[in-house]
Scaffold this motif. Sequence first.
Motif, PDB file in Angstrom:
ATOM      1  N   LEU A 220       0.848  -1.183   0.000  1.00 58.04           N
ATOM      2  CA  LEU A 220       0.000   0.000   0.000  1.00 58.04           C
ATOM      3  C   LEU A 220       0.888   1.238   0.000  1.00 58.04           C
ATOM      4  CD1 LEU A 220      -2.841   1.311   0.310  1.00 58.04           C
ATOM      5  CD2 LEU A 220      -2.479   1.221   2.794  1.00 58.04           C
ATOM      6  N   ILE A 221       0.647   2.153  -0.955  1.00 61.51           N
ATOM      7  CA  ILE A 221       1.426   3.381  -1.062  1.00 61.51           C
ATOM      8  C   ILE A 221       0.450   4.554  -1.075  1.00 61.51           C
ATOM      9  CG2 ILE A 221       3.115   4.685  -2.410  1.00 61.51           C
ATOM     10  CD1 ILE A 221       4.011   2.003  -3.616  1.00 61.51           C
ATOM     11  N   THR A 222       0.443   5.318   0.010  1.00 63.65           N
ATOM     12  CA  THR A 222      -0.523   6.407   0.161  1.00 63.65           C
ATOM     13  C   THR A 222       0.126   7.769   0.382  1.00 63.65           C
ATOM     14  OG1 THR A 222      -0.640   6.163   2.564  1.00 63.65           O
ATOM     15  CG2 THR A 222      -2.138   4.800   1.240  1.00 63.65           C
ATOM     16  N   ASN A 223       1.458   7.801   0.558  1.00 65.98           N
ATOM     17  CA  ASN A 223       2.163   9.009   0.971  1.00 65.98           C
ATOM     18  C   ASN A 223       1.835   9.393   2.414  1.00 65.98           C
ATOM     19  OD1 ASN A 223       3.653   9.410  -1.387  1.00 65.98           O
ATOM     20  ND2 ASN A 223       2.012  10.578  -2.359  1.00 65.98           N
ATOM     21  N   ILE A 224       1.192   8.469   3.144  1.00 63.73           N
ATOM     22  CA  ILE A 224       0.989   8.629   4.587  1.00 63.73           C
ATOM     23  C   ILE A 224       1.702   7.448   5.233  1.00 63.73           C
ATOM     24  CG2 ILE A 224      -0.665   8.847   6.477  1.00 63.73           C
ATOM     25  CD1 ILE A 224      -2.737   9.741   4.450  1.00 63.73           C
ATOM     26  N   PRO A 225       2.920   7.622   5.734  1.00 66.66           N
ATOM     27  CA  PRO A 225       3.729   6.503   6.222  1.00 66.66           C
ATOM     28  C   PRO A 225       3.028   5.610   7.244  1.00 66.66           C
ATOM     29  CG  PRO A 225       5.072   8.475   6.074  1.00 66.66           C
ATOM     30  CD  PRO A 225       3.656   8.907   5.809  1.00 66.66           C
ATOM     31  N   SER A 226       2.209   6.204   8.100  1.00 65.84           N
ATOM     32  CA  SER A 226       1.555   5.394   9.134  1.00 65.84           C
ATOM     33  C   SER A 226       0.606   4.369   8.522  1.00 65.84           C
ATOM     34  CB  SER A 226       0.809   6.290  10.117  1.00 65.84           C
ATOM     35  OG  SER A 226      -0.191   7.059   9.469  1.00 65.84           O
ATOM     36  N   TYR A 227      -0.086   4.715   7.434  1.00 65.51           N
ATOM     37  CA  TYR A 227      -0.985   3.769   6.776  1.00 65.51           C
ATOM     38  C   TYR A 227      -0.196   2.699   6.027  1.00 65.51           C
ATOM     39  CZ  TYR A 227      -5.497   5.824   7.830  1.00 65.51           C
ATOM     40  OH  TYR A 227      -6.618   6.246   8.486  1.00 65.51           O
ATOM     41  N   ASP A 228       0.830   3.119   5.319  1.00 70.16           N
ATOM     42  CA  ASP A 228       1.646   2.159   4.592  1.00 70.16           C
ATOM     43  C   ASP A 228       2.290   1.165   5.560  1.00 70.16           C
ATOM     44  OD1 ASP A 228       0.928   3.838   2.556  1.00 70.16           O
ATOM     45  OD2 ASP A 228       2.912   4.719   2.290  1.00 70.16           O
ATOM     46  N   TYR A 229       2.740   1.671   6.686  1.00 69.05           N
ATOM     47  CA  TYR A 229       3.357   0.821   7.706  1.00 69.05           C
ATOM     48  C   TYR A 229       2.337  -0.137   8.320  1.00 69.05           C
ATOM     49  CZ  TYR A 229       5.458  -0.532  12.160  1.00 69.05           C
ATOM     50  OH  TYR A 229       5.925  -1.251  13.219  1.00 69.05           O
ATOM     51  N   ALA A 230       1.129   0.373   8.652  1.00 68.37           N
ATOM     52  CA  ALA A 230       0.102  -0.481   9.258  1.00 68.37           C
ATOM     53  C   ALA A 230      -0.280  -1.627   8.327  1.00 68.37           C
ATOM     54  CB  ALA A 230      -1.130   0.352   9.613  1.00 68.37           C
ATOM     55  N   HIS A 231      -0.351  -1.335   7.025  1.00 71.06           N
ATOM     56  CA  HIS A 231      -0.660  -2.387   6.059  1.00 71.06           C
ATOM     57  C   HIS A 231       0.435  -3.445   6.048  1.00 71.06           C
ATOM     58  CE1 HIS A 231      -0.437  -4.098   1.904  1.00 71.06           C
ATOM     59  NE2 HIS A 231      -1.728  -4.266   2.107  1.00 71.06           N
ATOM     60  N   ALA A 232       1.694  -3.002   6.043  1.00 74.21           N
ATOM     61  CA  ALA A 232       2.802  -3.952   6.067  1.00 74.21           C
ATOM     62  C   ALA A 232       2.831  -4.740   7.367  1.00 74.21           C
ATOM     63  CB  ALA A 232       4.119  -3.207   5.879  1.00 74.21           C
ATOM     64  N   LEU A 233       2.503  -4.093   8.471  1.00 79.24           N
ATOM     65  CA  LEU A 233       2.435  -4.785   9.758  1.00 79.24           C
ATOM     66  C   LEU A 233       1.358  -5.863   9.733  1.00 79.24           C
ATOM     67  CD1 LEU A 233       3.227  -5.048  12.765  1.00 79.24           C
ATOM     68  CD2 LEU A 233       1.570  -3.224  13.261  1.00 79.24           C
ATOM     69  N   ALA A 234       0.210  -5.553   9.159  1.00 78.66           N
ATOM     70  CA  ALA A 234      -0.879  -6.535   9.061  1.00 78.66           C
ATOM     71  C   ALA A 234      -0.446  -7.744   8.236  1.00 78.66           C
ATOM     72  CB  ALA A 234      -2.119  -5.899   8.449  1.00 78.66           C
ATOM     73  N   LEU A 235       0.238  -7.515   7.117  1.00 81.25           N
ATOM     74  CA  LEU A 235       0.734  -8.626   6.300  1.00 81.25           C
ATOM     75  C   LEU A 235       1.754  -9.454   7.067  1.00 81.25           C
ATOM     76  CD1 LEU A 235       1.225  -7.000   2.772  1.00 81.25           C
ATOM     77  CD2 LEU A 235      -0.629  -8.513   3.517  1.00 81.25           C
ATOM     78  N   SER A 236       2.631  -8.796   7.790  1.00 83.99           N
ATOM     79  CA  SER A 236       3.652  -9.502   8.555  1.00 83.99           C
ATOM     80  C   SER A 236       3.027 -10.372   9.638  1.00 83.99           C
ATOM     81  CB  SER A 236       4.611  -8.488   9.188  1.00 83.99           C
ATOM     82  OG  SER A 236       5.536  -9.133  10.034  1.00 83.99           O
ATOM     83  N   GLU A 237       2.033  -9.831  10.342  1.00 86.42           N
ATOM     84  CA  GLU A 237       1.401 -10.599  11.420  1.00 86.42           C
ATOM     85  C   GLU A 237       0.540 -11.728  10.866  1.00 86.42           C
ATOM     86  OE1 GLU A 237       1.651  -8.009  15.311  1.00 86.42           O
ATOM     87  OE2 GLU A 237      -0.367  -8.002  14.442  1.00 86.42           O
ATOM     88  N   LEU A 238      -0.057 -11.499   9.716  1.00 82.66           N
ATOM     89  CA  LEU A 238      -0.808 -12.588   9.083  1.00 82.66           C
ATOM     90  C   LEU A 238       0.124 -13.745   8.762  1.00 82.66           C
ATOM     91  CD1 LEU A 238      -3.313 -13.806   7.732  1.00 82.66           C
ATOM     92  CD2 LEU A 238      -2.771 -12.469   5.684  1.00 82.66           C
ATOM     93  N   LYS A 239       1.278 -13.442   8.180  1.00 80.33           N
ATOM     94  CA  LYS A 239       2.241 -14.491   7.844  1.00 80.33           C
ATOM     95  C   LYS A 239       2.762 -15.203   9.094  1.00 80.33           C
ATOM     96  CE  LYS A 239       6.273 -13.288   6.145  1.00 80.33           C
ATOM     97  NZ  LYS A 239       7.335 -12.872   5.179  1.00 80.33           N
TER      98      LYS A 239
END
Length: 561
Positions: free
Chosen positions: A85-104
């Motif tokens: 996810l690329i939104t130019n809002i780092p907190s959202y991009d990070y939260a999406h990556a965190l969700a993928l990491s925790e899912l894995k």
Amino acid sequence: MIHRRHKGGPSSRKQHQSDSWLQQEEVTFPSQSQWQPLFSVKKKYQEQPGNFSTRPAIIIAALILLSYSFAQLYKPERNKVTTQLITNIPSYDYAHALALSELKSNVVLKRSGARRDYRFIAGEYWDTTWTRDTSFAAEQAASLLYPHVVRSSLLANVETVSIKVGSESEQRTVWLQDECAHFGKWPHLSDSIVGARGAWSYYRATADVDFLDQAYKVTKNTLFRAEQEALDKKLGLFKGCSSFMESCSAYPTKYCTKGDAPGDLVAQTKALSTNALYYSGYKIAAYMGRELGVEEGEYMTYWDNAEMLRRSIRRHLWLEDKGYYAYFMDENNALINQFEGLGEAFVLLDGIERNHARINGMFANITLGKYGLPCLWPKFDHDDADSSAKKDIFHYYHNGRVWPFLQGYYAVAAAKHARTDIVAHSLESLKELALKGQTFAEFYDDEDGTFPPNRRRQLWSSTGFLAMVYQGLFGISYEVDGLRFAPNKPGSVFSDDILLHGFKFRDMMLDIVVMGSGSKVTKFVVDGVEREKQNGSLFVESTLRGKHAVTIVVVEEEEVK
């Protein structure tokens, strides 16, 4: 298989970490301050310089171990999840990556005799596979991201039971009913039909007909069992505990009196969420049967049963003076005044309620707190419980707390009805909760956003956020014949274009850009060619292969002239 999330101590982290895919790749996840877009991140573990000739024995042993275990541990889809996810809002991009990491992190290798396969576990301290958690997670995002793990997890969540058929009893395979410490098992808890939601989502993501054939039989058996053992034929409603809220904290005190058969009273109630699951179960059975080419009379019977149940829900569970549906009908057929978040979300999402006045009333009258939609509201007064019970997590965690997976369903339901304001609130509140604790916890306190330390990294919590992003914000609906798009992009949150990079569906890989703000689509472009609506929807066919670009332009409703 007995699932008791309430009994015993936490499972050994060491055991299931050793089986986790994270052990094959990254062990730690970067902090928010360290987060960079994936385009610029290098692999953490690169070959380091050194004199390897001094350690030949170690190297040889490692090579032998790798060659032995490679076939068992390697799965092709390990490296498939490249969505960013690329939104130019780092907190959202990070939260999406965190969700993928925790899912894995919640995918582990399970061994059952000679059989070894990857399955989902419920969370960091809960190393069992649950029908409910798996199915909700599958529908929200996991079927798209880890389809084979969804498949093996669902196949592990069936059981063979004795069902009365006429004057005889037959052994039939049904979706496994999750159990709990407070109210026991079937038929006190009766939401096992939730397995059908997970199975249908997996089929929509993969078109796996062999699995669908198995799932259809299990779903039919589960519906038949419920009709025989859990249906109030006079009211046309299914009895049993509310889905997922299977603790004393979710009910008035009288339902938790100690005795030889705890849960007997709860088993006489009719909960909104459980009945909504049976409504979707009937519809899914009809869809499955039609896909498999069964006789029209067979699958239309399920469709008709779904409509009859929908009418019963609307007739018996609507609270006219409150403007929403009752949490449950009690053992005396009286409605209680609380609403339950999951049931209301299903009513709005699955088309149980189609009356616009009622729908608008529900959105107006359902209480949204600072951190999102509570699992039930108003809270029950448990002042008559003893002080030790009040401190016990199982006597408060279902009483008005905020559950991320539920937020995901409500946000997607809001998106379906173009309530971009609710999509914005849901995204913002869950993102802030996740960043506050650096995890997607199972539930949060509705007042201060705290959570117990043993409820970190929950499977369905991470997919709740992913559902908000994929199905809510980008408006992606994955179907048997392809993808449909109906974005809901709140300008109050995202002022720039947003990109979902590397979104995989079957054999296609999409880069999806949403421009503007709002929910009214003015332009839909695929690979540079503008497309018109097909059968009333923006559509990309499932036969597409390879990499493609999708661009969608949206505006606020009032901007359309």
